[in-house]
Design a protein around this motif. Structure first.
Motif, mmCIF file in Angstrom:
data_model
loop_
_atom_site.group_PDB
_atom_site.id
_atom_site.type_symbol
_atom_site.label_atom_id
_atom_site.label_comp_id
_atom_site.label_asym_id
_atom_site.label_seq_id
_atom_site.Cartn_x
_atom_site.Cartn_y
_atom_site.Cartn_z
ATOM 1 N N TYR A 86 -9.086 -15.416 -6.371
ATOM 2 C CA TYR A 86 -7.876 -16.232 -6.204
ATOM 3 C C TYR A 86 -7.959 -17.515 -7.021
ATOM 4 C CZ TYR A 86 -7.150 -13.075 -2.292
ATOM 5 O OH TYR A 86 -6.994 -11.963 -1.531
ATOM 6 N N GLU B 109 -7.628 5.069 -1.051
ATOM 7 C CA GLU B 109 -7.687 5.179 0.404
ATOM 8 C C GLU B 109 -8.314 6.512 0.776
ATOM 9 O OE1 GLU B 109 -4.035 4.225 2.388
ATOM 10 O OE2 GLU B 109 -3.432 2.932 0.733
ATOM 11 N N PHE C 184 0.818 -1.221 0.000
ATOM 12 C CA PHE C 184 0.000 0.000 0.000
ATOM 13 C C PHE C 184 0.848 1.266 0.000
ATOM 14 C CE2 PHE C 184 -3.233 -2.865 1.963
ATOM 15 C CZ PHE C 184 -4.196 -2.699 0.974
ATOM 16 N N LEU D 68 -6.670 -5.341 7.430
ATOM 17 C CA LEU D 68 -6.282 -3.958 7.708
ATOM 18 C C LEU D 68 -6.716 -3.551 9.108
ATOM 19 C CD1 LEU D 68 -7.423 -2.526 4.298
ATOM 20 C CD2 LEU D 68 -5.070 -2.703 5.075
ATOM 21 N N ILE E 269 -4.632 -10.049 3.777
ATOM 22 C CA ILE E 269 -4.438 -8.805 4.516
ATOM 23 C C ILE E 269 -5.645 -8.504 5.393
ATOM 24 C CG2 ILE E 269 -4.181 -6.303 4.272
ATOM 25 C CD1 ILE E 269 -2.769 -6.833 1.595
ATOM 26 N N GLY F 75 -13.508 -2.666 6.237
ATOM 27 C CA GLY F 75 -14.263 -2.027 5.169
ATOM 28 C C GLY F 75 -14.881 -3.082 4.287
ATOM 29 N N ARG G 23 0.601 -8.809 -9.104
ATOM 30 C CA ARG G 23 -0.646 -9.510 -8.827
ATOM 31 C C ARG G 23 -0.399 -10.917 -8.274
ATOM 32 N NH1 ARG G 23 -5.265 -10.229 -13.414
ATOM 33 N NH2 ARG G 23 -6.743 -11.326 -12.076
ATOM 34 N N ILE H 265 -13.573 0.251 1.949
ATOM 35 C CA ILE H 265 -13.921 -0.870 1.068
ATOM 36 C C ILE H 265 -12.967 -0.920 -0.134
ATOM 37 C CG2 ILE H 265 -15.723 -1.791 -0.459
ATOM 38 C CD1 ILE H 265 -17.781 -0.629 1.523
ATOM 39 N N LYS I 58 -9.865 0.160 -0.261
ATOM 40 C CA LYS I 58 -8.524 -0.257 0.150
ATOM 41 C C LYS I 58 -8.460 -1.775 0.299
ATOM 42 C CE LYS I 58 -4.899 0.714 3.503
ATOM 43 N NZ LYS I 58 -4.529 1.461 4.716
ATOM 44 N N ARG I 59 -9.530 -2.334 0.828
ATOM 45 C CA ARG I 59 -9.558 -3.788 1.001
ATOM 46 C C ARG I 59 -9.477 -4.501 -0.351
ATOM 47 N NH1 ARG I 59 -10.017 -7.636 3.624
ATOM 48 N NH2 ARG I 59 -10.584 -7.011 5.710
ATOM 49 N N VAL I 60 -10.244 -4.006 -1.321
ATOM 50 C CA VAL I 60 -10.221 -4.603 -2.656
ATOM 51 C C VAL I 60 -8.824 -4.465 -3.270
ATOM 52 C CG1 VAL I 60 -11.128 -4.396 -4.989
ATOM 53 C CG2 VAL I 60 -12.680 -4.238 -3.050
ATOM 54 N N ARG I 61 -8.202 -3.319 -2.995
ATOM 55 C CA ARG I 61 -6.876 -3.018 -3.518
ATOM 56 C C ARG I 61 -5.828 -4.048 -3.072
ATOM 57 N NH1 ARG I 61 -4.539 -0.361 -7.495
ATOM 58 N NH2 ARG I 61 -2.863 1.057 -6.951
ATOM 59 N N GLY I 62 -6.065 -4.666 -1.917
ATOM 60 C CA GLY I 62 -5.116 -5.638 -1.383
ATOM 61 C C GLY I 62 -5.293 -7.044 -1.937
ATOM 62 N N THR I 63 -6.279 -7.235 -2.808
ATOM 63 C CA THR I 63 -6.519 -8.563 -3.390
ATOM 64 C C THR I 63 -5.964 -8.600 -4.818
ATOM 65 O OG1 THR I 63 -8.609 -8.085 -4.489
ATOM 66 C CG2 THR I 63 -8.716 -8.596 -2.138
ATOM 67 N N PRO I 64 -5.918 -9.784 -5.419
ATOM 68 C CA PRO I 64 -5.419 -9.857 -6.802
ATOM 69 C C PRO I 64 -6.390 -9.296 -7.843
ATOM 70 C CG PRO I 64 -5.367 -12.027 -5.723
ATOM 71 C CD PRO I 64 -6.172 -11.123 -4.859
ATOM 72 N N LEU I 65 -7.604 -8.889 -7.431
ATOM 73 C CA LEU I 65 -8.535 -8.325 -8.415
ATOM 74 C C LEU I 65 -7.892 -7.097 -9.059
ATOM 75 C CD1 LEU I 65 -11.504 -8.337 -9.585
ATOM 76 C CD2 LEU I 65 -12.008 -6.603 -7.877
ATOM 77 N N PRO I 66 -7.780 -7.086 -10.414
ATOM 78 C CA PRO I 66 -7.178 -5.905 -11.037
ATOM 79 C C PRO I 66 -8.075 -4.676 -10.852
ATOM 80 C CG PRO I 66 -7.908 -7.492 -12.709
ATOM 81 C CD PRO I 66 -8.139 -8.124 -11.374
#
Lengths: 305, 262
Positions: free
Chosen positions: A106, B259, A54, A84, A82, A88, A74, B96, B98-106
């Motif tokens: 995944y 964020e 981040f 946080l 994660i 959220g 990716r 919400i 930021k959470r998505v940002r931490g996953t492999p979803l482009p």
């Protein structure tokens, strides 16, 4: 180092003139639960968010599962989970739908109901997120992080704001994960949490690591002096001369530091029994992790800010 | 799952969550109809030229019929620009994004989900407004110009979606989102032939409105609705809208924040 899940060398991060992280070295081994312990504002979250991808670092090296987290690759994100510091989650989806949505990101996810069971939300499976309590939402947070069956989990203050029973539940969840062989990096400002969960602890204060080790020996805790405390009623004389070293007296309260508590207690109690002296409020303590922590972090433990 | 499959799934879950907030869903659809009824009641008793020729008016309709096209355009802008800017600001503040940002979803997969859903809602709104207009305000649903109408809606909805996402980068927090969004869009809705038919095409405010995409969208929608001949395409207007849309994409890519901006 092949068995390192996380390797950090001389990590630095500045926000303008403020240096939040001032050169941290850290190695988290595969399969280990590692706790980053420190007061708020010490740089825990900044460090973890650099490792999660981040934040960019201002200097130093970082490797997470062999990759540089700053690239936000990716494939790396597919191998980490994660949680946080603040939750959220879309409030209008149910627990099961939320896990189902996230696991689809995944390649080799865990089954929905297995994840829900692992975080203890089976009874809330079809409840919408907005109807969950704070503790339940936090557990769902952990469930989301687990949905992709990651090798490495980041848990940023997973139990802050929990009541004691919710914390104990959450600890159970983390222990389950450790048993599954996950590598876990968790941050906390609770000493007992680090003690219960972590194989190794690093204490961070004002952007630097001030101590590192296993919770039992952190900060020389295992070899530190034992403290013997009691009250001496007036006119009972002084403690035996053989124990005079390490004694401090204040208005009848006596504190005695010793590195050989067995012998000291024997001499003290023999002396007291022979003279018919009552040692009021006799108390023998070893420095707790909290004592060590408070000393290391300059007494900032538990303060908000 | 393929990236496209992921993106489609994202639309489905966005849709699911949308309908589970009934108050939000209801007013998203009731709002444009309310405006249609109010404006036709206030200003609907005259005629308005909707297709201008070089020298004379090619088609004049009752002002209440004009409003069917105008409010259809308005509802597309509301469903995309307004709704996306506000809901994405909210999701950003709630963590919400930021959470998505931490996953492999482009990143594009998430954005596709939001935009595609906004466009679907926009289409649904146009159908409702169109059916309402055909029933009460003698606005025939276009048939010959239907291709132009659909393409205009797609270009407009996509472009206003991109602009809405770009706008979130200047919205400081969710509380400020409605105020910022309204401040940017309401003046244009008044000046751009949507809330009030333009009486004097040479007025200074029309020249000003022509800089922005709302005016061109209103013209393109009107032409595709009412053209008495031809295919109803207004290429020049569509181009202006698309340029604004591309600018929105570029600004969003450069400045979008995942964020909270605190």
């Amino acid at each position: 180092m092949a068995d390192a899940a996380i390797e950090v060398r001389a990590l630095r991060k500045s926000y303008g003139d403020v240096e939040a992280v001032k050169g941290i070295d850290l190695t988290v081994r595969v399969g280990e639960v590692f706790a980053l312990l420190g007061p708020n504002g010490a740089g825990k979250t900044t460090t973890v968010e650099i490792l999660e991808g981040f934040r960019d670092r201002s200097g130093g090296e970082a490797r997470v599962l062999g990759q540089d987290p700053a690239t936000r690759d990716r494939r790396l994100r597919a191998r980490i989970g994660i949680v946080l510091q603040s939750t959220g989650i879309d409030p209008y989806l149910t627990v099961a739908e939320t896990i189902d949505l996230f696991r689809s990101y995944y390649a080799t996810p865990r089954p929905v109901d297995e994840v829900i069971e692992l975080v203890g939300l089976t009874e809330k499976r079809d409840t919408r997120v907005l109807k969950l309590s704070g503790g339940q939402q936090r557990r769902l947070d952990v469930g989301i992080a687990l949905a992709g069956d990651p090798e490495l989990l980041f848990l940023d203050e997973p139990t802050t704001g929990f009541d004691p029973s919710a914390r104990r539940n959450a600890w159970g969840v983390v222990k389950n994960l450790a048993e599954l062989g996950k590598t876990i990096l968790l941050t906390t400002h609770y000493m007992d949490e680090a003690q219960v969960l972590a194989d190794r602890v690093a204490v961070i204060s004002a952007g630097v690591i001030v101590a590192e080790g296993d919770p039992a020996s952190l900060g020389g805790r295992d070899t530190a002096a034992t403290l013997v405390r009691f009250r001496l009623p007036p006119g009972q004389g002084d403690v035996p001369p053989s124990l005079a070293e390490g004694v401090s007296t204040d208005d009848g309260r006596v504190e005695l530091r010793t590195t050989d508590p067995t012998r000291t207690l024997y001499e003290l109690t023999r002396w007291a029994v022979e003279r018919g002296v009552v040692l009021e409020g006799l108390d023998v303590t070893r420095p707790t992790l909290e004592d060590v922590y408070l000393e290391l972090t300059g007494g900032e433990a538990g303060h908000e800010g | 799952m393929s990236d496209l499959g992921l993106a489609v799934r994202q639309v489905r879950f966005t849709n699911k969550a949308f309908w589970r907030n009934p108050a939000n869903a209801f007013f998203t659809f009731a709002f444009p109809l309310m405006f249609l009824v109010i404006f036709t009641a206030l200003f609907g008793n005259s005629d308005t030229c909707v297709v201008h020729g070089p020298t004379r008016c090619l088609r004049s309709v009752s002002t209440s019929t004009f409003y069917v096209s105008a409010i259809a355009a308005f509802s597309i802008i509301t469903a995309t620009y307004t709704n996306l800017a506000i809901s994405v600001s909210f999701q950003r503040d709630a963590g919400i994004l930021k959470r998505v940002r931490g996953t492999p979803l482009p990143a594009w997969g998430y954005m596709f989900g939001r935009i595609a859903h906004a466009i679907l809602v926009a289409f649904l709104l146009v159908i409702i407004v169109g059916a309402f207009g055909a029933a009460f305000y003698s606005a025939d649903i276009p048939s010959r110009t239907l291709p132009a109408y659909i393409i205009t809606i797609v270009v407009g909805a996509a472009s206003f979606s991109a602009m809405g996402l770009a706008l979130t980068s200047v919205i400081p927090n969710a509380d400020a989102a409605p105020a910022v969004v309204n401040a940017t869009i309401l003046p244009l809705l008044f000046l751009s032939d949507i809330f009030i038919p333009i009486q004097n095409p040479d007025a200074w405010y029309v020249k000003l409105a022509k800089v922005f995409p709302v005016y061109h969208f209103a013209q393109a929608m009107k032409a595709a609705y009412f053209s008495p001949a031809g295919n109803g395409f207004r290429g020049a207007d569509l181009l202006v809208i698309a340029i604004w849309g591309v600018a929105g994409v570029v600004l969003a890519v450069l400045f979008f924040s995942w964020e909270p901006r605190r």
